[in-house]
Design an enzyme around this catalytic site. Structure first.
Site, PDB file in Angstrom:
ATOM      1  N   SER A 141       0.850  -1.190   0.000  1.00  0.00           N
ATOM      2  CA  SER A 141       0.000   0.000   0.000  1.00  0.00           C
ATOM      3  C   SER A 141       0.884   1.237   0.000  1.00  0.00           C
ATOM      4  O   SER A 141       2.057   1.171   0.412  1.00  0.00           O
ATOM      5  CB  SER A 141      -0.901   0.011   1.241  1.00  0.00           C
ATOM      6  OG  SER A 141      -1.527   1.258   1.428  1.00  0.00           O
ATOM      7  N   TYR A 154      -1.809  -0.491  10.679  1.00  0.00           N
ATOM      8  CA  TYR A 154      -1.918  -0.816   9.252  1.00  0.00           C
ATOM      9  C   TYR A 154      -0.632  -0.446   8.525  1.00  0.00           C
ATOM     10  O   TYR A 154      -0.082  -1.239   7.751  1.00  0.00           O
ATOM     11  CB  TYR A 154      -3.110  -0.076   8.640  1.00  0.00           C
ATOM     12  CG  TYR A 154      -3.318  -0.361   7.174  1.00  0.00           C
ATOM     13  CD1 TYR A 154      -3.766  -1.613   6.748  1.00  0.00           C
ATOM     14  CD2 TYR A 154      -3.093   0.619   6.213  1.00  0.00           C
ATOM     15  CE1 TYR A 154      -3.961  -1.894   5.391  1.00  0.00           C
ATOM     16  CE2 TYR A 154      -3.283   0.355   4.861  1.00  0.00           C
ATOM     17  CZ  TYR A 154      -3.722  -0.896   4.455  1.00  0.00           C
ATOM     18  OH  TYR A 154      -3.917  -1.156   3.120  1.00  0.00           O
TER      19      TYR A 154
END
Length: 245
Positions: A141, A154
């Protein structure tokens, strides 16, 4: 001897029941790949397998359960032959403040996003080394490059994914090419599972404004794994054009 006599290369995709995983399955099928579709939601997997035809196999497997992944790998070998490509796509994005109320979600992200990818890779690695060479594609990501308030755990999993991928690149080449994909906002189910109301609202608004499609990312993945073996696209960062960071 695999049950399926087709000669096309074999791709294993985790988290294949929706989003980037399902889109990647369609993109690779269009490029002649036979697919092993792994996820927990068997109903969606089976629907996708039917859509893709006889060269797709639906396999229920949770990447946090090594026994299930081992069983899946054996079924892949029996049904399709050794895997040529592994796409580590399974992941969750449970944004929220870093405090004790989020501890279970923080652990869940580490177990799925990072340890799940490591488990799947460890289990399928011998298959990827078989034949003329394999491809390992890790879905990271933009959060693996840019951390911000509210995505601490995350971001930790995605920074970890990036570092692990780079180490594997050096360790496994040239037998296995390693590509890490770092998307920005993508219109998938990721935001649906956020439980913190403030983080959920902010994420949904952000994604509604500019998210690219799962098919956009899948096209990049298909392009990467179909390059000649003499080259590797090791790291691909892609954002919606309007995403600032």
């Amino acid at each position: 001897m695999p049950d399926n006599p087709s000669d096309g290369p074999v791709a294993v995709i985790t988290g294949a029941s929706s989003g980037i995983g399902a889109a990647t399955a369609r993109a690779l099928a269009a490029n002649g790949y036979r697919l092993a579709l792994l996820a927990r939601r068997t109903d969606r997997l089976e629907q996708l397998a039917v859509e893709l035809g006889g060269d797709a196999v639906a396999i229920a497997a949770d990447v946090t359960d090594r026994g299930a992944v081992v069983a899946a790998a054996e079924r892949v070998r029996q049904k399709l032959g050794a895997a040529d490509v592994l796409v580590n796509n399974a992941g969750v994005m449970l944004l929220g403040p870093f405090d004790s109320s989020q501890r279970e979600e923080q652990r869940r992200m580490v177990e799925v996003n990072l340890l799940g990818a490591m488990t799947a890779t460890e289990v399928f690695l011998d298959q990827l080394r078989t034949g003329s060479g394999g491809d390992l594609v890790n879905i990271s990501s933009v959060a693996g490059r840019t951390a911000r308030a509210g995505n601490a755990a995350y971001a930790a999993t995605k920074w970890g994914m990036n570092g692990w991928s780079e180490a594997l690149r050096q360790e496994l080449q040239p037998a296995v090419r390693v590509t890490v994909i770092e998307p920005g906002a993508v219109a998938t189910e990721l935001t649906d599972h956020i439980t913190d109301p403030t983080a959920k609202q902010a994420s949904e608004q952000f994604y509604e404004q500019l998210a690219i499609s799962a098919e956009d990312v899948a096209g990049v993945i298909a392009f990467a794994v179909t390059r000649p073996r003499r080259m590797t696209l090791n790291e691909i960062l892609l954002r919606p054009t309007g995403q600032p960071g």
